[in-house]
Design a protein around this motif. Structure first.
Motif, PDB file in Angstrom:
ATOM      1  N   PHE A 314      -5.374   9.727  15.214  1.00 21.41           N
ATOM      2  CA  PHE A 314      -4.010   9.474  14.729  1.00 21.41           C
ATOM      3  C   PHE A 314      -3.265   8.397  15.519  1.00 21.41           C
ATOM      4  O   PHE A 314      -2.712   7.465  14.937  1.00 21.41           O
ATOM      5  CB  PHE A 314      -3.241  10.805  14.748  1.00 21.41           C
ATOM      6  N   GLY A 446      -6.774  19.700  15.308  1.00 19.98           N
ATOM      7  CA  GLY A 446      -5.434  19.135  15.249  1.00 19.98           C
ATOM      8  C   GLY A 446      -5.336  17.709  15.750  1.00 19.98           C
ATOM      9  O   GLY A 446      -6.320  17.041  16.049  1.00 19.98           O
ATOM     10  N   CYS A 519      -9.380  17.966   8.695  1.00 18.07           N
ATOM     11  CA  CYS A 519      -8.503  19.124   8.959  1.00 18.07           C
ATOM     12  C   CYS A 519      -8.529  20.141   7.825  1.00 18.07           C
ATOM     13  O   CYS A 519      -8.318  21.325   8.083  1.00 18.07           O
ATOM     14  CB  CYS A 519      -7.103  18.706   9.380  1.00 18.07           C
ATOM     15  N   LYS A 558       1.023  20.473   8.695  1.00 17.29           N
ATOM     16  CA  LYS A 558      -0.236  21.132   8.278  1.00 17.29           C
ATOM     17  C   LYS A 558      -0.761  22.021   9.401  1.00 17.29           C
ATOM     18  O   LYS A 558      -1.353  23.070   9.152  1.00 17.29           O
ATOM     19  CB  LYS A 558      -1.297  20.077   7.929  1.00 17.29           C
TER      20      LYS A 558
HETATM   21  S1  MSK Z   1      -5.474  13.546  10.539  1.00 20.32           S
HETATM   22  S2  MSK Z   1      -3.081  16.288  10.423  1.00 20.32           S
HETATM   23  S3  MSK Z   1      -3.171  13.852  12.805  1.00 20.32           S
HETATM   24  S4  MSK Z   1      -5.672  16.212  12.749  1.00 20.32           S
HETATM   25 FE1  MSK Z   1      -6.119  15.185   9.624  1.00 20.32          FE
HETATM   26 FE2  MSK Z   1      -5.277  14.071  12.599  1.00 20.32          FE
HETATM   27 FE3  MSK Z   1      -3.512  15.993  12.484  1.00 20.32          FE
HETATM   28 FE4  MSK Z   1      -3.408  14.127  10.738  1.00 20.32          FE
END
Ligand code: MSK
Ligand code: SF4
Length: 644
Positions: A314, A446, A519, A558
């Motif tokens: 991320f 996460g 995720c 999420k």
């Molecule tokens: S992409 S929800 S920063 S794990 Fe799934 Fe990464 Fe969290 Fe987004």
């Protein structure tokens, strides 16, 4: 330690931060600094904007107002805010699941050229589970029924979600007792939003039960549908080698980076990128080829099925642009920073949005059309190739760092690895836990957050657990963090694992950390827990197992939904950043204590990864004691804090 190095544990990320700083580019860390001090009411969860009589805020020191204009207390406000966030998180995952179901339906009907059903074994298995007749039917005919049945799970008004039947009976009974058994996915999310409207639910525990409903509708509903149907449509992942970190970008090639979550376009991009025409077009613009790579969970999706390299997690989405070597970044939904466009304008990168659900100001939108997936993907790639001519070589810096990894583990695949081809079973895993070689299993999942040193908590927690003989399973950006640090290689057992875990890993050739996907694929971890219970010898309830979950650098809503379905399934869950409820003391106490009586699992909030590891190890040992398991066979490996 310099400020920049304290911002990331990843040397590639630290280099990019330095370059961004030198060039006067503002990244998330800088915006975080600009944001200080952040609002204390918001952090404690005691600011309410639910109606126009507010905003109302509760004085956390007890000197000022203790109720909102309508009379809502700190606990009502904190729990209500949390229920809204859990609903949003569940909506995001579940809408992802819906898109996959729609794509499967279109494929089954022959309306989505470019896709075909690649996971026939899983299709048949799921059809049988759902009572769909598979005899004398083609895969497409079966898939049509499966997709329709999955879509009906979203709008179902009564009854319970089908996948709940997979959960141990004790979990189902607890959900019934709490009045939290989810019905249709959409219904639970709408109900949670209704109940948090001004003047509806004003009871903390009831509001938390809404979090549980939304969470369960996600984990045992939308996310599980997303995982199962993705495996049917795109194929079940199998162990596959790849590389991770910004060093996967190529100076002499066209770099196209996918970022977001949904695999429908990215899977088509993989296929389209392999066409001879793409290579020819690259050569015409003076590039040696096209390098596709990914950020965040779209990356995980095409990593585990095709071995496409991970450019980063991320907090590296902006850094990828700062390399000056990315011709195109293709984004869909979730975790895409609005800042990308402005940053991209300092380089030549073309950012393209592709989902009907998201637009970014000033960013070209190319609506992805699943009915002509390959053509859509090809057109997008050609635009990326044309952009190569605009690259300014003087701005290009690609860090050398990249690391090899193995990804592609699944609930089902682990059977084969552990039990061998002739007797696939979880028996060897259960036995290793029973005889004290493996202490337990922990899902570390996460995001990243600017509030902590990028990746540091993922790595420290993972290494600390490994040395205590804990098998780690990972998804999302946590898996990417560990991939970049070399923890997803079988050799990592030699360096980091305790003796018992190392013996198991060596015997079957597994890494000590297993990449379980994106995720949404946390549902695979739920099902692995179910399989451990089914195998026997470790109790018949996930709440009895020596398992735990952690999200040491979470930031997304999420993660709140995921946390709730983990806790509601009986799993102790440690979060780095606390849930934003600390201003509601009864709410915080319930989530970290009393909820265990109701659901079998509870939350803990701990930013220090070594302290978090201690909480988890104590929990695993307590569960081992409860099951009267053998003491651990070996002492933990000596401490490795110096490696952090
Ligand atoms: S992409 S929800 S920063 S794990 Fe799934 Fe990464 Fe969290 Fe987004
Ligand atoms: Fe204030 Fe109550 Fe309205 Fe919230 S719902 S803003 S606490 S009056």
């Amino acid at each position: 330690m310099s400020v920049l190095h304290s911002r990331s544990a990843d040397p590639a990320a630290s280099q990019m931060l330095e370059i961004a700083g030198r060039d006067g580019r503002s990244l998330a860390y800088d915006r975080y600094d600009d944001m200080q001090p952040q609002c204390g009411y918001g952090q404690l969860g005691i600011c309410c904007r639910v109606c126009a009589m507010g905003p109302c805020r509760i004085d956390p020191f007890g000197d000022g107002p203790q109720r909102g204009v309508c009379g809502a207390t700190a606990d009502v406000i904190a729990a209500r805010n949390l229920a809204r966030s859990a609903a949003v998180g569940a909506a995001a995952h579940s809408d992802h699941g819906r898109e996959i179901a729609l794509a499967l339906l279109a494929t089954a009907k022959g309306e989505a050229r470019g896709y075909r059903i690649r996971g026939e074994a899983k299709l048949t298995k799921l059809a049988r589970e759902w009572g769909i007749d598979v005899d004398n039917r083609s895969p497409e005919q079966i898939a049509e029924k499966v997709a329709e049945t999955a879509l009906a799970e979203f709008g179902k008004q009564e009854g319970r979600l089908r996948f709940l039947q997979r959960a141990p009976e004790k979990s189902r009974r607890r959900w019934e007792r709490m009045g939290a058994t989810p019905r249709g996915v959409d219904r639970e999310i709408v109900s949670a939003l209704h109940s948090t409207h001004m003047g509806v639910s004003n009871d903390m525990k009831h509001l938390i039960s809404l979090c549980v409903r939304s969470g369960l509708a996600d984990g045992w509903g939308g996310s599980m549908i997303a995982t199962e149907l993705s495996d049917i449509l795109f194929g079940e992942p199998a162990p596959i080698a790849a590389e991770a970190n910004l060093g996967v970008l190529k100076a002499d090639q066209v770099n196209v980076v996918v970022h977001g979550h949904e695999p429908t376009l990215s899977d088509a991009l993989v296929a389209a990128s392999q066409a001879p025409e793409i290579q020819q077009e690259c050569e015409k613009v003076g590039a040696k080829g096209l390098q596709l790579s990914g950020i965040c969970c779209t990356a995980n999706e095409i990593l585990m099925r095709h071995g496409i390299p991970l450019a980063g997690n991320f907090l590296q989405q902006e850094m990828a642009l700062v390399t000056g070597a990315v011709e195109m970044m293709i984004v869909d939904v979730q975790c895409v920073m609005p800042a990308l466009k402005e940053l991209a304008d300092h380089y030549h990168t073309k950012v393209v949005s592709t989902s009907a659900k998201a637009r970014f100001k000033g960013v070209e939108h190319v609506q992805f059309d699943e009915r002509r997936a390959l053509e859509s993907a090809r057109d997008i790639l050609l635009a990326g190739i044309r952009n190569f001519a605009r690259r300014d070589p003087s701005k290009v810096y690609i860090p050398a760092e990249k690391e090899s990894l193995i990804a592609g583990f699944t609930t089902e695949g682990v059977f084969d690895h552990l039990g061998g081809r002739y007797r696939p079973s979880y028996r060897p895993l259960n036995n290793a836990i029973i005889d004290g070689r493996i202490r337990g299993i922990v899902g570390i999942v996460g995001c990243n957050t600017v509030k902590e040193t990028h990746d540091a908590a993922h790595l420290a927690l993972t290494r600390e657990l490994l040395r205590h003989d804990v098998l780690v399973v990972q998804t999302g950006c946590s898996a990417i963090a560990c991939a970049k640090a070399g923890l997803l290689r079988p050799e990592a057992a030699e360096t980091y694992a305790g003796r018992g875990l190392k013996e198991v890993c060596d015997a079957v050739g597994l890494p000590p950390c297993l990449h379980f996907g994106a995720c949404v694929d946390n549902s695979r971890i739920l099902m692995a827990c179910v399989e451990i219970c089914r195998e026997g010898g470790l109790g018949d309830d996930i709440a009895e197992l020596p398992v735990a979950a952690a999200a040491p650098e979470w930031m997304s809503e999420k993660a709140i939904a995921i946390g709730f379905y983990a806790v509601a399934t009986g799993i102790f869950t440690v979060l780095g950043e606390p849930l934003p409820v600390l201003g509601g003391t009864e709410t915080a106490d319930y989530l970290t204590g009393g909820i265990e009586q109701d659901l079998g699992g509870k939350f803990a909030f701990e930013k220090d990864p070594l302290k978090a590891a201690r909480l988890i190890i104590d929990h695993l040992d307590q569960k081992r004691k409860g099951l009267k398991l053998a003491p651990m066979m070996y002492e933990p490996r000596p401490g490795m804090e110096s490696r952090l």
